[in-house]
Write a protein that holds these residues in place. Structure first.
Motif, PDB file in Angstrom:
ATOM      1  N   PHE A 112     -41.276 131.579  -3.429  1.00 28.86           N
ATOM      2  CA  PHE A 112     -40.079 130.750  -3.306  1.00 28.86           C
ATOM      3  C   PHE A 112     -40.093 129.546  -4.247  1.00 28.86           C
ATOM      4  O   PHE A 112     -39.327 128.588  -4.083  1.00 28.86           O
ATOM      5  CB  PHE A 112     -39.840 130.314  -1.847  1.00 28.86           C
ATOM      6  N   GLY A 113     -40.916 129.594  -5.282  1.00 29.52           N
ATOM      7  CA  GLY A 113     -40.870 128.584  -6.325  1.00 29.52           C
ATOM      8  C   GLY A 113     -41.488 127.268  -5.905  1.00 29.52           C
ATOM      9  O   GLY A 113     -42.692 127.094  -5.928  1.00 29.52           O
ATOM     10  N   ALA A 114     -40.627 126.279  -5.573  1.00 27.77           N
ATOM     11  CA  ALA A 114     -41.033 124.972  -5.042  1.00 27.77           C
ATOM     12  C   ALA A 114     -41.684 124.069  -6.079  1.00 27.77           C
ATOM     13  O   ALA A 114     -42.388 123.127  -5.714  1.00 27.77           O
ATOM     14  CB  ALA A 114     -41.953 125.139  -3.820  1.00 27.77           C
ATOM     15  N   ASP A 115     -41.438 124.292  -7.372  1.00 30.81           N
ATOM     16  CA  ASP A 115     -42.066 123.483  -8.403  1.00 30.81           C
ATOM     17  C   ASP A 115     -41.090 122.479  -9.009  1.00 30.81           C
ATOM     18  O   ASP A 115     -39.881 122.686  -9.033  1.00 30.81           O
ATOM     19  CB  ASP A 115     -42.634 124.368  -9.506  1.00 30.81           C
ATOM     20  N   GLU A 116     -41.658 121.383  -9.499  1.00 31.99           N
ATOM     21  CA  GLU A 116     -40.969 120.415 -10.361  1.00 31.99           C
ATOM     22  C   GLU A 116     -39.684 119.857  -9.761  1.00 31.99           C
ATOM     23  O   GLU A 116     -38.696 119.671 -10.461  1.00 31.99           O
ATOM     24  CB  GLU A 116     -40.703 121.041 -11.739  1.00 31.99           C
ATOM     25  N   TYR A 117     -39.720 119.593  -8.469  1.00 36.60           N
ATOM     26  CA  TYR A 117     -38.558 118.955  -7.844  1.00 36.60           C
ATOM     27  C   TYR A 117     -38.575 117.450  -8.140  1.00 36.60           C
ATOM     28  O   TYR A 117     -39.613 116.882  -8.507  1.00 36.60           O
ATOM     29  CB  TYR A 117     -38.565 119.195  -6.336  1.00 36.60           C
ATOM     30  N   ALA A 118     -37.417 116.819  -7.969  1.00 37.45           N
ATOM     31  CA  ALA A 118     -37.261 115.396  -8.272  1.00 37.45           C
ATOM     32  C   ALA A 118     -38.226 114.545  -7.448  1.00 37.45           C
ATOM     33  O   ALA A 118     -38.312 114.699  -6.226  1.00 37.45           O
ATOM     34  CB  ALA A 118     -35.824 114.969  -8.003  1.00 37.45           C
ATOM     35  N   ASP A 131     -45.561 137.391   3.044  1.00 46.09           N
ATOM     36  CA  ASP A 131     -46.473 136.286   2.783  1.00 46.09           C
ATOM     37  C   ASP A 131     -45.812 135.344   1.785  1.00 46.09           C
ATOM     38  O   ASP A 131     -45.471 135.758   0.674  1.00 46.09           O
ATOM     39  CB  ASP A 131     -47.795 136.793   2.201  1.00 46.09           C
ATOM     40  N   PRO A 132     -45.632 134.056   2.130  1.00 46.59           N
ATOM     41  CA  PRO A 132     -44.987 133.131   1.198  1.00 46.59           C
ATOM     42  C   PRO A 132     -45.937 132.690   0.090  1.00 46.59           C
ATOM     43  O   PRO A 132     -47.131 132.517   0.290  1.00 46.59           O
ATOM     44  CB  PRO A 132     -44.585 131.952   2.080  1.00 46.59           C
ATOM     45  N   MET A 133     -45.355 132.499  -1.096  1.00 42.69           N
ATOM     46  CA  MET A 133     -46.101 132.064  -2.273  1.00 42.69           C
ATOM     47  C   MET A 133     -45.287 130.969  -2.957  1.00 42.69           C
ATOM     48  O   MET A 133     -44.058 130.992  -2.919  1.00 42.69           O
ATOM     49  CB  MET A 133     -46.318 133.260  -3.210  1.00 42.69           C
ATOM     50  N   ALA A 134     -45.965 129.998  -3.573  1.00 45.49           N
ATOM     51  CA  ALA A 134     -45.266 128.887  -4.226  1.00 45.49           C
ATOM     52  C   ALA A 134     -46.099 128.361  -5.385  1.00 45.49           C
ATOM     53  O   ALA A 134     -47.322 128.516  -5.417  1.00 45.49           O
ATOM     54  CB  ALA A 134     -44.983 127.761  -3.234  1.00 45.49           C
ATOM     55  N   TRP A 135     -45.416 127.697  -6.336  1.00 47.58           N
ATOM     56  CA  TRP A 135     -46.103 126.993  -7.406  1.00 47.58           C
ATOM     57  C   TRP A 135     -46.674 125.686  -6.852  1.00 47.58           C
ATOM     58  O   TRP A 135     -46.017 124.989  -6.087  1.00 47.58           O
ATOM     59  CB  TRP A 135     -45.139 126.684  -8.553  1.00 47.58           C
ATOM     60  N   GLY A 136     -47.873 125.342  -7.271  1.00 42.93           N
ATOM     61  CA  GLY A 136     -48.499 124.134  -6.773  1.00 42.93           C
ATOM     62  C   GLY A 136     -47.819 122.878  -7.296  1.00 42.93           C
ATOM     63  O   GLY A 136     -47.697 122.685  -8.512  1.00 42.93           O
ATOM     64  N   SER A 137     -47.375 122.015  -6.391  1.00 43.88           N
ATOM     65  CA  SER A 137     -46.690 120.778  -6.780  1.00 43.88           C
ATOM     66  C   SER A 137     -47.054 119.599  -5.890  1.00 43.88           C
ATOM     67  O   SER A 137     -46.447 118.530  -6.010  1.00 43.88           O
ATOM     68  CB  SER A 137     -45.165 120.994  -6.711  1.00 43.88           C
ATOM     69  N   CYS A 191     -49.879 129.154  -6.450  1.00 43.71           N
ATOM     70  CA  CYS A 191     -50.130 129.448  -7.860  1.00 43.71           C
ATOM     71  C   CYS A 191     -50.432 128.115  -8.550  1.00 43.71           C
ATOM     72  O   CYS A 191     -49.534 127.282  -8.717  1.00 43.71           O
ATOM     73  CB  CYS A 191     -48.920 130.117  -8.496  1.00 43.71           C
ATOM     74  N   ALA A 192     -51.683 127.916  -8.904  1.00 43.17           N
ATOM     75  CA  ALA A 192     -52.123 126.643  -9.486  1.00 43.17           C
ATOM     76  C   ALA A 192     -51.810 126.660 -10.975  1.00 43.17           C
ATOM     77  O   ALA A 192     -52.594 127.137 -11.784  1.00 43.17           O
ATOM     78  CB  ALA A 192     -53.615 126.437  -9.231  1.00 43.17           C
ATOM     79  N   TRP A 193     -50.654 126.103 -11.324  1.00 39.59           N
ATOM     80  CA  TRP A 193     -50.119 126.246 -12.681  1.00 39.59           C
ATOM     81  C   TRP A 193     -50.347 125.028 -13.566  1.00 39.59           C
ATOM     82  O   TRP A 193     -50.317 125.140 -14.794  1.00 39.59           O
ATOM     83  CB  TRP A 193     -48.622 126.545 -12.629  1.00 39.59           C
ATOM     84  N   ASN A 194     -50.555 123.850 -12.964  1.00 40.98           N
ATOM     85  CA  ASN A 194     -50.690 122.640 -13.763  1.00 40.98           C
ATOM     86  C   ASN A 194     -51.606 121.665 -13.026  1.00 40.98           C
ATOM     87  O   ASN A 194     -51.399 121.383 -11.844  1.00 40.98           O
ATOM     88  CB  ASN A 194     -49.316 122.012 -13.999  1.00 40.98           C
ATOM     89  N   LYS A 195     -52.582 121.144 -13.742  1.00 39.57           N
ATOM     90  CA  LYS A 195     -53.612 120.342 -13.101  1.00 39.57           C
ATOM     91  C   LYS A 195     -53.089 118.985 -12.621  1.00 39.57           C
ATOM     92  O   LYS A 195     -53.664 118.380 -11.712  1.00 39.57           O
ATOM     93  CB  LYS A 195     -54.791 120.193 -14.054  1.00 39.57           C
ATOM     94  N   ASP A 196     -52.022 118.479 -13.227  1.00 38.99           N
ATOM     95  CA  ASP A 196     -51.444 117.222 -12.762  1.00 38.99           C
ATOM     96  C   ASP A 196     -50.567 117.438 -11.525  1.00 38.99           C
ATOM     97  O   ASP A 196     -50.624 116.655 -10.572  1.00 38.99           O
ATOM     98  CB  ASP A 196     -50.621 116.565 -13.870  1.00 38.99           C
ATOM     99  N   TRP A 197     -49.779 118.480 -11.530  1.00 35.86           N
ATOM    100  CA  TRP A 197     -48.905 118.726 -10.382  1.00 35.86           C
ATOM    101  C   TRP A 197     -49.709 119.110  -9.144  1.00 35.86           C
ATOM    102  O   TRP A 197     -49.405 118.679  -8.049  1.00 35.86           O
ATOM    103  CB  TRP A 197     -47.884 119.820 -10.715  1.00 35.86           C
ATOM    104  N   TYR A 198     -50.742 119.945  -9.313  1.00 38.86           N
ATOM    105  CA  TYR A 198     -51.607 120.312  -8.170  1.00 38.86           C
ATOM    106  C   TYR A 198     -52.660 121.275  -8.690  1.00 38.86           C
ATOM    107  O   TYR A 198     -52.387 122.457  -8.908  1.00 38.86           O
ATOM    108  CB  TYR A 198     -50.774 120.976  -7.079  1.00 38.86           C
ATOM    109  N   SER A 199     -53.842 120.784  -8.916  1.00 42.57           N
ATOM    110  CA  SER A 199     -54.878 121.615  -9.516  1.00 42.57           C
ATOM    111  C   SER A 199     -55.380 122.663  -8.527  1.00 42.57           C
ATOM    112  O   SER A 199     -55.246 122.508  -7.304  1.00 42.57           O
ATOM    113  CB  SER A 199     -56.050 120.747  -9.974  1.00 42.57           C
TER     114      SER A 199
END
Length: 492
Positions: free
Chosen positions: A299-305, A329-335, A358-366
């Motif tokens: 369900f995405g959940a990345d890079e919200y304001a 099973d829910p899945m989301a980008w790490g933020s 899904c750990a996509w960026n170390k600053d958003w959520y490693s």
């Protein structure tokens, strides 16, 4: 039935060329020639695996065979053996491992249909070298349960034939998780265009009247299209993970229902301060989740304001719970580092832990932060695994295959944030293609050409890891020898 573990020398000596390489190979005597009229013997539960093998052998080796009864030379036996044991301490070995024996005839056995299917991929690759197979026994299994690839079709439509080809291409290298990013929009800061002119797309087209106007006009997938993807995925032992990305990257939603968008719809973000917004998103998932046969939905959940942490947390928990209630099973980008400084306490005052990150960026959520908070993680690190075709960032001309070969495995995130190899919360890894440059002209074949050079390396590292003593040049030569894959419709 326990299996012996050959030593390292036995593993390396005269092992057949297979990508990813075999975990263990014990050489035997002589060889077995498969010729015209070979027979595949199988139980009813493996009828589809047998039919796929027959079709693929006809295409790749030019050999016609049939299903039937037989024994000895010219016979391939496919077998399920629930007592089969593997010399590995992970559940993935039992779920997807196989044994391939060449001794007069050929026998592929496993606990599961998936394991037998992976064994037939190794058999087909061995046939790329010669229809006379070397005698010996392969004992093979994956190190990680998630071996993935993600394709962004939200920003650039891909022909249905291309998606079916991606499934076949992935399965050739024993990758088993295809994430399909189904909605997204132009990054307007790249193009300086207003939101009213921005490219946006939602790629699923329902016949339900209430969804009229949501599906993209420049290409979308019908239920019949999606069924064709699921059918191919089942044949190829690949799990489809569809992604509907909310609450950011949601211009297709805010164009469709402007009242649900931040800034009166002049954005690509949903207004989470309106309870009706969350209910609308739930309804969309309720509409489309029945299309999906696999166990997980993203369900995405990345890079919200930033600055909306409380609303974001409530939305994250509500949508993850709704996806779970729909049987997935829910899945989301790490933020969560950026959005809240971390997951906080579990329960109603924190974020749900019942989500794969899904750990996509170390600053958003490693990956390390997500594991510390209790999440199961997939390594999708942007610096290492992202391609943005033809951009001057994120490997615009393809991933660095040599660097990946020399120093990457699924536990490697870089910048001192690696996990322990085969960490129990690390499910595996996935590379990704993001079609950010929406105004640039290129097609599905161009994307495939960018992905191909490093794909075998990624598969090797996700399945078996590094092989001692094998150079990048030697690996590349082996990969070229088995590069031809079966069933292609559109991609080369």
């Amino acid at each position: 039935m326990p299996l012996p573990v050959p030593g390292a020398d036995a593993h390396l000596a005269a092992a057949p060329t297979v990508i990813p390489s075999l975990q263990h190979w014990t050489p035997g005597e002589g060889g077995t020639r498969l010729g015209e009229g070979f027979v595949v013997v199988h139980p009813p539960e493996l009828a589809e695996v047998a039919a796929t093998l027959l079709a693929d052998m006809a295409e790749l080796a030019g050999l016609s065979g049939s299903a039937g009864d037989g024994a000895g030379a010219g016979t391939i036996v496919l077998a399920l053996d629930p007592a089969l044991e593997f010399p590995a301490d992970n559940a993935t070995a039992a779920a997807e491992g196989y044994v391939l024996e060449v001794d007069g005839g050929v026998r592929v056995s496993a606990r599961t249909a998936a394991g037998v299917y992976w064994g037939t991929r190794s058999l087909l690759q061995m046939l790329s070298a010669s229809t006379t197979l070397p005698g010996g026994t392969a004992v093979d299994w994956p190190n990680y349960p998630v071996r993935g690839f993600m394709l962004d079709v939200g920003r650039r439509f891909a022909d249905p034939a291309a998606l079916r080809d991606w499934l076949r291409f992935m399965s050739w290298y024993k990758l088993n998780t295809f994430l399909v990013h189904l909605n997204d929009n132009e990054i307007t800061s790249n193009t300086q265009r207003p939101w009213t002119a921005a490219q946006q797309a939602f790629r699923l087209a329902s016949d339900s009247p209430w969804l009229a106007g949501l599906a993209a006009e420049d290409g979308s997938y019908s239920r019949a299209d999606w069924d064709s993807f699921e059918d191919e995925a089942a044949l190829r032992q690949v799990r489809l993970v569809p992604e509907i990305d909310v609450p950011a990257h949601a211009r297709s939603f805010t164009r469709w229902r402007p009242e649900m968008g931040l800034d009166g719809g002049d954005s690509d973000m949903l207004d989470l301060g309106r309870p009706a917004t969350t209910e609308l998103v739930k309804d969309v998932f309720s509409e489309f989740v029945p299309w999906f046969r696999g166990p997980a939905v993203h369900f995405g959940a990345d890079e919200y304001a930033r600055g909306h942490s409380e609303e974001y947390r409530a939305f994250f928990n509500a949508i993850s719970a709704h996806v779970r209630a729909l049987g997935k099973d829910p899945m989301a980008w790490g933020s969560l580092t950026v959005m809240s400084g971390g997951a906080g306490a579990p329960g109603p005052d924190g974020y749900s832990r019942d989500v794969v990150v899904c750990a996509w960026n170390k600053d958003w959520y490693s990956g390390r932060a997500a594991v510390a908070d209790g999440y199961r993680v997939i390594n999708t690190d942007d610096a290492l695994l992202y391609i943005v075709p033809f951009a001057d960032y994120y490997h615009g001309h393809g991933l660095d295959a040599r660097a990946l070969f020399d120093s990457w495995e699924p536990h490697v995130f870089g910048d001192g944030l690696d996990l322990e190899p085969r960490h129990p919360q690390l499910l595996g890894a996935a590379s990704a293609v993001w079609n950010d440059l929406v105004l640039l002209a290129y097609n599905e074949r161009a994307v495939h050409d960018l992905v191909k050079p490093a794909f075998g390396v990624l598969a090797q590292k996700m399945w078996a890891g590094a092989v001692a003593g094998l150079s990048f040049e030697e690996f590349t030569a082996q990969a070229r020898a088995v590069a031809r894959w079966p069933g292609r419709e559109l991609l080369d």
